[in-house]
Enzyme design. Structure first.
Site, short mmCIF file in Angstrom:
data_model
loop_
_atom_site.label_atom_id
_atom_site.label_comp_id
_atom_site.label_asym_id
_atom_site.label_seq_id
_atom_site.Cartn_x
_atom_site.Cartn_y
_atom_site.Cartn_z
N THR A 191 -53.13 16.99 105.42
CA THR A 191 -54.03 16.86 104.27
C THR A 191 -55.40 17.34 104.69
O THR A 191 -55.82 17.10 105.82
CB THR A 191 -54.11 15.37 103.87
OG1 THR A 191 -52.89 15.03 103.27
CG2 THR A 191 -55.27 15.09 102.92
N ARG A 210 -45.80 8.20 93.05
CA ARG A 210 -46.58 7.62 94.15
C ARG A 210 -47.93 8.35 94.31
O ARG A 210 -48.01 9.57 94.27
CB ARG A 210 -45.78 7.71 95.44
CG ARG A 210 -46.48 7.13 96.68
CD ARG A 210 -47.24 8.17 97.45
NE ARG A 210 -47.78 7.65 98.70
CZ ARG A 210 -48.63 8.33 99.48
NH1 ARG A 210 -49.01 9.54 99.14
NH2 ARG A 210 -49.07 7.80 100.60
N VAL A 211 -48.98 7.57 94.50
CA VAL A 211 -50.31 8.12 94.78
C VAL A 211 -50.80 7.46 96.06
O VAL A 211 -50.67 6.25 96.22
CB VAL A 211 -51.29 7.83 93.62
CG1 VAL A 211 -52.70 8.24 93.98
CG2 VAL A 211 -50.83 8.54 92.34
N GLY A 212 -51.36 8.26 96.97
CA GLY A 212 -51.87 7.70 98.23
C GLY A 212 -53.36 7.45 98.15
O GLY A 212 -53.91 7.13 97.10
N ASP A 213 -54.01 7.61 99.28
CA ASP A 213 -55.45 7.36 99.37
C ASP A 213 -56.29 8.56 98.96
O ASP A 213 -57.45 8.41 98.54
CB ASP A 213 -55.81 7.00 100.82
CG ASP A 213 -55.45 8.14 101.78
OD1 ASP A 213 -54.37 8.74 101.61
OD2 ASP A 213 -56.25 8.44 102.69
N THR A 265 -56.96 11.00 106.70
CA THR A 265 -55.69 11.70 106.62
C THR A 265 -54.63 10.79 107.23
O THR A 265 -54.96 9.94 108.07
CB THR A 265 -55.75 13.06 107.35
OG1 THR A 265 -54.47 13.69 107.29
CG2 THR A 265 -56.16 12.91 108.80
N GLY A 266 -53.40 10.95 106.79
CA GLY A 266 -52.33 10.09 107.32
C GLY A 266 -51.72 9.24 106.22
O GLY A 266 -51.80 9.59 105.05
N GLY A 276 -51.44 7.04 103.52
CA GLY A 276 -52.46 6.57 102.59
C GLY A 276 -52.39 5.10 102.24
O GLY A 276 -53.43 4.48 101.97
C1 SD4 Z 1 -51.36 10.41 101.46
N1 SD4 Z 1 -53.18 10.57 103.02
O1 SD4 Z 1 -50.97 10.82 100.38
C2 SD4 Z 1 -52.18 11.34 102.31
C3 SD4 Z 1 -51.26 12.10 103.20
C4 SD4 Z 1 -51.95 12.79 104.32
O2 SD4 Z 1 -52.03 14.22 106.00
O3 SD4 Z 1 -53.06 12.56 104.64
N2 SD4 Z 1 -51.33 13.64 105.01
O4 SD4 Z 1 -51.08 9.30 101.90
#
Ligand code: SD4
Length: 331
Positions: free
Chosen positions: A191, A219-222, A242-243, A245
């Site tokens: 991301t 689904r929605v992340g951060d 990133t990572g 979420g």
């Molecule tokens: C998420 N943070 O949708 C994002 C994914 C992500 O590197 O960062 N990937 O959770």
């Protein structure tokens, strides 16, 4: 009756006095912080982004170096990754959800704390630009799903196929063995979150993603959530994540990091504290990666992650560099 009225009035009065003094003490602190900044020592312009997306920081740098503002630099910088079919976590080429649909999330925030976001939007190649339109052309901050897509068409964005053959084939493979179960993968990354300071010293940020691969539909992340995947306060600095979420949302990670910088921590210290807060709530768990990136008003930067491997790209008038970062769990 009269007494009740009096009590009500006096408690409002007290709350009023309390909040006024709180606000003025906060304002004083903010003023003090900026007064401490030695203009000559501010590194600007500067742009940083998650991972080693040098093409993205190069593009943003071109905007900044020709006198452009941080917001334009952010939008144009992250668009490079949104358009890159080889990046399977952002824009075109992103991995689909478990039903085979690519859904995109993005947000953007400017020096005046204006912000815009799109969540779970399909068929549009540049969610960051739609997020900017939400910010600039609507009274809202977030548009989701079909509404976001419809809004994009109204603003002249064209329908695009986001699912590349490579991502489709991988999804078909995943379906063979996955039993339709989403797996949190520590390698779930790429991301792009980007932070920039322009020649006027103003900060902006943006974050854009296709989210977790083979996620549940909807689904929605951060990443599109202001405060979680991104936060900017032009008096203090900015942060992005990133990572996985879900973990960043639980701690309102980027807001936390900016607040820690407000309290006097460096960007590096603030990112470390952010990761530590997350790990304190996840004792013993090692199955997820998160990286935080931060910049302060002086142009100092920092990054930290759960597992080794997170790097960030930086461009200043001294050129472009890749910063490796330290991690909470050692190699
Ligand atoms: C998420 N943070 O949708 C994002 C994914 C992500 O590197 O960062 N990937 O959770």
């Amino acid at each position: 009756m009269e007494r009740r009225k009096f009590l009500k009035k006096s408690s409002i009065g007290t709350a009023g006095v309390f909040s006024t003094s709180l606000i003025s003490s906060c304002q004083e602190k903010t003023k003090d912080t900026s007064a401490l900044i030695d203009e000559a020592k501010i590194i600007k312009p500067i742009v940083v982004c998650t991972w080693n997306f040098h093409n993205a920081t190069s593009k943003a740098w071109k905007v900044l170096n020709s006198g452009g503002n941080a917001l334009d630099a952010i939008e144009q910088g992250v668009m490079v990754e949104e358009a890159d079919e080889n990046n399977q976590t952002v824009g075109v080429g992103g991995r689909p959800d478990r039903d085979g649909n690519v859904t995109l999330d993005a947000c953007i925030m400017d020096k005046e704390s204006n912000c815009g976001a799109v969540l779970c939007m399909q068929n549009i190649a540049h969610p960051i630009s739609v997020a900017r339109k939400v910010m600039e052309d609507t009274p809202h901050v977030m548009l989701a799903g079909k509404g976001a897509e419809q809004f994009a068409y109204e603003k002249g964005f064209k329908k695009a196929n986001l699912l590349t053959e490579k991502s489709r084939q991988e999804w078909l493979e995943w379906k063979k063995t996955s039993k339709y179960e989403t797996i949190i993968n520590i390698e779930n990354h790429d991301t792009i979150g980007m932070l920039a300071i322009d020649k006027n010293g103003d900060i902006a940020g943006g974050c854009t993603t296709s989210g977790m691969g083979y996620k549940y539909a909807g689904r929605v992340g951060d990443s599109p959530i202001i405060g979680a995947g991104l936060f900017v306060d032009n008096e203090i600095g900015g942060a992005t994540a990133t990572g996985v979420g879900e973990e960043v949302v639980r701690t309102v990670g980027s807001f936390l990091i900016v607040e820690l910088m407000r309290q006097g921590k460096s960007p590096q210290e603030a990112c470390e504290e952010g990761v530590k807060r997350i790990m304190a709530k996840n004792e013993g768990r090692k199955d997820f990666q998160i990286g935080f990136l931060a910049i302060n008003k002086k142009g100092e930067t920092g990054g930290y992650c759960v597992h080794p491997g997170f790097t960030y790209s930086q461009y200043t008038d001294e050129g472009q560099i890749n910063h490796p970062t330290e991690s909470f769990i050692k190699a």
